[in-house]
Write a protein that holds these residues in place. Structure first.
Motif, short mmCIF file in Angstrom:
data_model
loop_
_atom_site.label_atom_id
_atom_site.label_comp_id
_atom_site.label_asym_id
_atom_site.label_seq_id
_atom_site.Cartn_x
_atom_site.Cartn_y
_atom_site.Cartn_z
N HIS A 124 0.85 -1.19 0.00
CA HIS A 124 0.00 0.00 0.00
C HIS A 124 0.89 1.25 0.00
O HIS A 124 2.09 1.17 0.28
N SER B 40 0.65 3.54 2.06
CA SER B 40 0.81 4.00 3.45
C SER B 40 2.27 3.94 3.88
O SER B 40 2.66 4.56 4.88
N GLN C 200 3.97 7.25 4.65
CA GLN C 200 3.59 8.07 5.81
C GLN C 200 4.76 8.30 6.77
O GLN C 200 5.13 9.44 7.07
N ARG D 2 0.24 -6.82 -4.63
CA ARG D 2 -0.28 -7.84 -3.71
C ARG D 2 -0.38 -9.16 -4.43
O ARG D 2 -0.74 -9.19 -5.61
N GLN E 169 -2.52 3.30 -5.76
CA GLN E 169 -3.24 3.93 -4.65
C GLN E 169 -2.80 5.38 -4.50
O GLN E 169 -1.70 5.75 -4.91
N GLU F 247 -2.47 8.03 -1.25
CA GLU F 247 -2.47 8.12 0.20
C GLU F 247 -2.53 9.60 0.55
O GLU F 247 -1.88 10.42 -0.12
N PHE G 32 -8.14 -0.26 10.85
CA PHE G 32 -6.81 -0.33 10.24
C PHE G 32 -5.81 -0.20 11.38
O PHE G 32 -6.03 0.58 12.32
N PHE H 3 -3.09 1.30 11.63
CA PHE H 3 -2.38 2.59 11.73
C PHE H 3 -3.29 3.78 11.97
O PHE H 3 -2.83 4.92 11.97
N THR H 4 -4.60 3.55 12.14
CA THR H 4 -5.50 4.67 12.44
C THR H 4 -6.43 4.29 13.60
O THR H 4 -6.79 3.14 13.76
N GLY I 287 -10.32 4.07 2.50
CA GLY I 287 -10.14 3.78 3.92
C GLY I 287 -9.53 5.02 4.55
O GLY I 287 -8.81 5.77 3.87
N SER I 288 -9.82 5.24 5.83
CA SER I 288 -9.31 6.49 6.44
C SER I 288 -9.32 6.39 7.95
O SER I 288 -9.78 5.40 8.52
N ALA J 56 -5.42 10.37 7.99
CA ALA J 56 -4.85 9.73 6.80
C ALA J 56 -5.96 9.05 6.03
O ALA J 56 -7.02 8.73 6.59
N PHE J 57 -5.74 8.86 4.77
CA PHE J 57 -6.71 8.09 3.97
C PHE J 57 -5.97 7.42 2.82
O PHE J 57 -4.85 7.83 2.45
N GLY J 58 -6.57 6.39 2.27
CA GLY J 58 -5.99 5.69 1.12
C GLY J 58 -7.09 5.27 0.16
O GLY J 58 -8.16 4.81 0.59
N1 DAH Z 1 -3.55 1.20 3.34
C1 DAH Z 1 -4.93 0.81 3.30
C2 DAH Z 1 -5.12 -0.28 2.28
O1 DAH Z 1 -4.28 -0.46 1.44
C3 DAH Z 1 -5.79 1.98 2.96
C4 DAH Z 1 -5.80 3.01 4.04
C5 DAH Z 1 -6.75 2.92 5.05
C6 DAH Z 1 -4.90 4.04 4.04
C7 DAH Z 1 -6.79 3.86 6.05
C8 DAH Z 1 -4.93 5.00 5.08
C9 DAH Z 1 -5.90 4.88 6.07
O2 DAH Z 1 -4.08 6.01 5.12
O3 DAH Z 1 -5.94 5.82 7.04
O4 DAH Z 1 -6.12 -0.92 2.26
#
Ligand code: DAH
Length: 345
Positions: free
Chosen positions: A173, A175, A178, A199, A213, A215, A253, A255-256, A287-288, A310-312
């Motif tokens: 990902h 992420s 970050q 993946r 993706q 981010e 997630f 990390f959040t 996702g966030s 954060a979000f992805g």
């Molecule tokens: N890294 C996650 C994925 O690949 C997506 C994601 C979710 C990124 C939440 C983020 C986050 O920064 O806060 O599925």
């Protein structure tokens, strides 16, 4: 007689023929049965013997030249008649068939649009490595040691090391950027990172072993969940239309904390139910969550002083929604019949 022949030689040499009529005139005058050549050959009989050789030579020259000219002119006229035929029905005012100049790839179109929207909200664009260590891809992001995402099924490992956090892998990902970013920059940080991820998935219409993706990361004093919501709401309206609504669903997630999945109202059926939204009226796009304090600390940022969101998001997914593409594989096959549909998009 010799003078007469030499005058005629000059005349034949200089003659110009532009039409069939000219050619026929030439033939009648010189070569036909009653033409000058025959007349001259008759006259030749009366030439005294001692002059016969000189006059005969000139007369033959005249005959050869006249016959050569007749052949040349005949051929030239036939050729120009042929090309006139070929030009018949040719409309030189018609526009030429356009050359295909190529198109921008649909993923690039989406990428440009997304970056543009976030740039206007003050997010700068950062880059990170695709070949990554376990630390940045997993451990620093608070993944537990035995988290299933680390398993061989999901991750392409490049090199296994003695210590897990040193393993080298293809990032799963975006992420991973970050922590790299927070290590080098002090808040305020407001960045988007976009790129390819990998993946170990079976390739199908809905999944691929490589995809893209974006981010997003915003870290500063007093960044709240409301900021996250407003940012993604604004993005959704810019990307999918001003009447788009968003919905946040609680999620998890590593990390959040808290974490949320972001849905947008289905812009195809406007909520009445269709295949794209599986008759729910909503489609998931991201996702966030609020950056977990552990992740801030792993990056050397004081989690008492700073907070962040954060979000992805998957670029393929957004592109599929945007253009109604039903098979993910099309993005990587480079079939021009698919790509040409994005001409001028
Ligand atoms: N890294 C996650 C994925 O690949 C997506 C994601 C979710 C990124 C939440 C983020 C986050 O920064 O806060 O599925």
């Amino acid at each position: 007689m010799l003078d007469k022949i030499q005058d005629l030689l000059r005349e034949v040499d200089a003659v110009v023929v532009n039409s069939k009529e000219d050619l026929e005139k030439f033939r009648l005058k010189f070569i036909s049965r009653k033409g000058l050549l025959n007349e001259l050959f008759d006259e030749f009989k009366t030439v005294p013997n001692e002059q016969k050789k000189a006059v005969g030579q000139e007369l033959n020259k005249l005959k050869n030249l006249a016959e050569q000219k007749l052949r040349d002119f005949t051929e030239a006229l036939e050729q120009s008649a042929g090309s006139a035929d070929a030009n018949k029905g040719l409309d030189l005012t018609l526009p030429v068939a356009p050359n295909f100049a190529g198109t921008v790839h649909p993923l690039t179109l989406t990428r440009q649009r997304i970056l543009e929207i976030f740039a206007r909200m003050g997010f700068n664009h950062e880059d990170g490595p695709e070949v990554e260590t376990d630390w940045y891809n997993f451990t620093a992001l608070n993944f537990a040691e035995n988290h299933p995402a680390r398993e061989m099924q999901d991750t392409f490992f490049v090199e296994k090391k003695d210590v897990q956090k040193d393993d080298v892998l293809l990032r799963t990902h975006t992420s991973n950027v970050q922590v790299r970013l927070m290590e080098h920059k002090k808040p305020p940080i407001r960045s988007v990172m976009l790129g390819r991820v990998y993946r170990n998935e079976a390739i199908s219409a809905r999944a691929h072993c490589q995809f893209h993706q974006i981010e997003g990361l915003y870290v500063d004093k007093n960044v709240s969940f409301k900021d996250l919501k407003d940012t993604l709401y604004h993005f959704a309206k810019e990307m999918f239309g001003q009447d788009t609504k968003i919905r946040l669903r609680p999620s998890y997630f590593p990390f959040t904390e808290p974490s949320a999945e972001i849905d947008i109202s289905c812009f195809i059926c406007k909520g009445s139910g269709c295949n794209i939204c599986k008759h729910t009226g909503w489609v998931e796009i991201a996702g966030s969550g609020m950056v977990d304090p552990n992740v801030l600390e792993n990056s050397g940022i004081d989690s008492e002083e700073y907070t962040g969101f954060a979000f992805g998001m998957g670029i393929e997914r957004i592109t599929m929604l945007r253009y109604g593409v039903r098979d993910l594989r099309l993005f990587f096959e480079n079939d021009v019949r698919f790509l040409r549909q994005f001409e001028g998009a």
